[in-house]
Design a protein around this motif. Structure first.
Motif, short mmCIF file in Angstrom:
data_model
loop_
_atom_site.label_atom_id
_atom_site.label_comp_id
_atom_site.label_asym_id
_atom_site.label_seq_id
_atom_site.Cartn_x
_atom_site.Cartn_y
_atom_site.Cartn_z
N TRP A 22 0.84 -1.21 0.00
CA TRP A 22 0.00 0.00 0.00
C TRP A 22 0.87 1.25 0.00
O TRP A 22 0.55 2.23 -0.65
CB TRP A 22 -0.96 0.01 1.19
N SER A 25 2.22 1.70 -3.49
CA SER A 25 1.15 2.19 -4.35
C SER A 25 0.83 3.65 -4.09
O SER A 25 0.51 4.39 -5.02
CB SER A 25 -0.11 1.34 -4.18
N TYR A 31 -1.82 0.48 -8.49
CA TYR A 31 -1.96 -0.81 -7.82
C TYR A 31 -1.35 -1.91 -8.66
O TYR A 31 -0.90 -2.92 -8.16
CB TYR A 31 -3.45 -1.15 -7.61
N GLU A 78 -6.39 -7.26 -4.44
CA GLU A 78 -6.86 -6.77 -3.15
C GLU A 78 -7.96 -5.72 -3.35
O GLU A 78 -7.74 -4.73 -4.04
CB GLU A 78 -5.69 -6.17 -2.36
N PRO A 79 -9.13 -5.91 -2.73
CA PRO A 79 -10.22 -4.94 -2.92
C PRO A 79 -10.08 -3.66 -2.08
O PRO A 79 -10.69 -2.65 -2.41
CB PRO A 79 -11.47 -5.72 -2.51
N ARG A 80 -9.26 -3.70 -1.03
CA ARG A 80 -9.14 -2.51 -0.18
C ARG A 80 -8.30 -1.45 -0.88
O ARG A 80 -7.27 -1.74 -1.47
CB ARG A 80 -8.47 -2.87 1.16
N SER A 81 -8.76 -0.21 -0.78
CA SER A 81 -8.01 0.91 -1.34
C SER A 81 -6.78 1.19 -0.48
O SER A 81 -6.66 0.66 0.63
CB SER A 81 -8.89 2.16 -1.38
N ILE A 82 -5.92 2.06 -0.96
CA ILE A 82 -4.73 2.46 -0.19
C ILE A 82 -5.16 3.04 1.15
O ILE A 82 -4.63 2.67 2.19
CB ILE A 82 -3.88 3.48 -0.97
N GLY A 83 -6.13 3.95 1.10
CA GLY A 83 -6.59 4.60 2.33
C GLY A 83 -7.16 3.62 3.34
O GLY A 83 -6.81 3.64 4.52
N VAL A 84 -8.05 2.76 2.89
CA VAL A 84 -8.65 1.76 3.78
C VAL A 84 -7.58 0.81 4.30
O VAL A 84 -7.54 0.49 5.50
CB VAL A 84 -9.78 0.99 3.06
#
Length: 151
Positions: A22, A25, A31, A78-84
């Motif tokens: 993350w 990225s 990503y 991976e479905p989670r964003s950088i922020g999450v």
């Protein structure tokens, strides 16, 4: 399993393993399709960071280095964003205690984030303003208290 890994669920451990990805990225703004040179610098930053103090960071980074290609592929899906993702890393690190959590966050920000950003910058030593802003934002998502350092 090892002592540090025993403190975390499988999903929490995977979150910690994906933390450096993350950060990468966040700096490179992608990503998938990361420039191979950026990935090479990233791996070098991981290798150097794995040698420093902190049992959690050593154990996590050793596991990432040993399985970096599979983890990179998992990260692409991976479905989670950088922020999450970075926000969840901060939450998982609550189990580590304040000192170990701070060392882990410092590693992500200073050694991975800044390491990749500096390599991409002028002369390989200076971060571009854009990359510096990306590292700062990532540090804020991690709730890294000591970044940026006060002048």
């Amino acid at each position: 399993m090892t002592p540090e890994r025993d403190r975390y669920t499988a999903e929490e451990w995977r979150t910690l393993q994906l933390a450096p990805f993350w950060m990468l990225s966040a700096v490179v703004g992608a990503y998938d399709g990361v420039d191979p040179r950026d990935f090479q610098v990233f791996v070098h930053c991981l290798e150097v960071a794995a040698l420093a103090e902190g049992r959690l960071r050593q154990e996590v980074l050793s596991s990432v280095l040993a399985d970096r290609h599979r983890l990179a592929e998992q990260f692409r899906r991976e479905p989670r964003s950088i922020g999450v993702g970075l926000f969840q890393v901060d939450a998982v690190l609550a189990k580590a205690g304040p000192d170990e959590a701070a060392r882990f966050k410092d590693m992500l920000v200073l050694e991975i984030g800044e390491g990749v950003a500096r390599a991409r910058g002028r002369y390989g030593t200076e971060m571009s303003d854009e990359d510096a802003n990306s590292v700062t934002l990532a540090a804020q998502l991690l709730a890294a208290e000591r970044y940026p350092a006060d002048d």
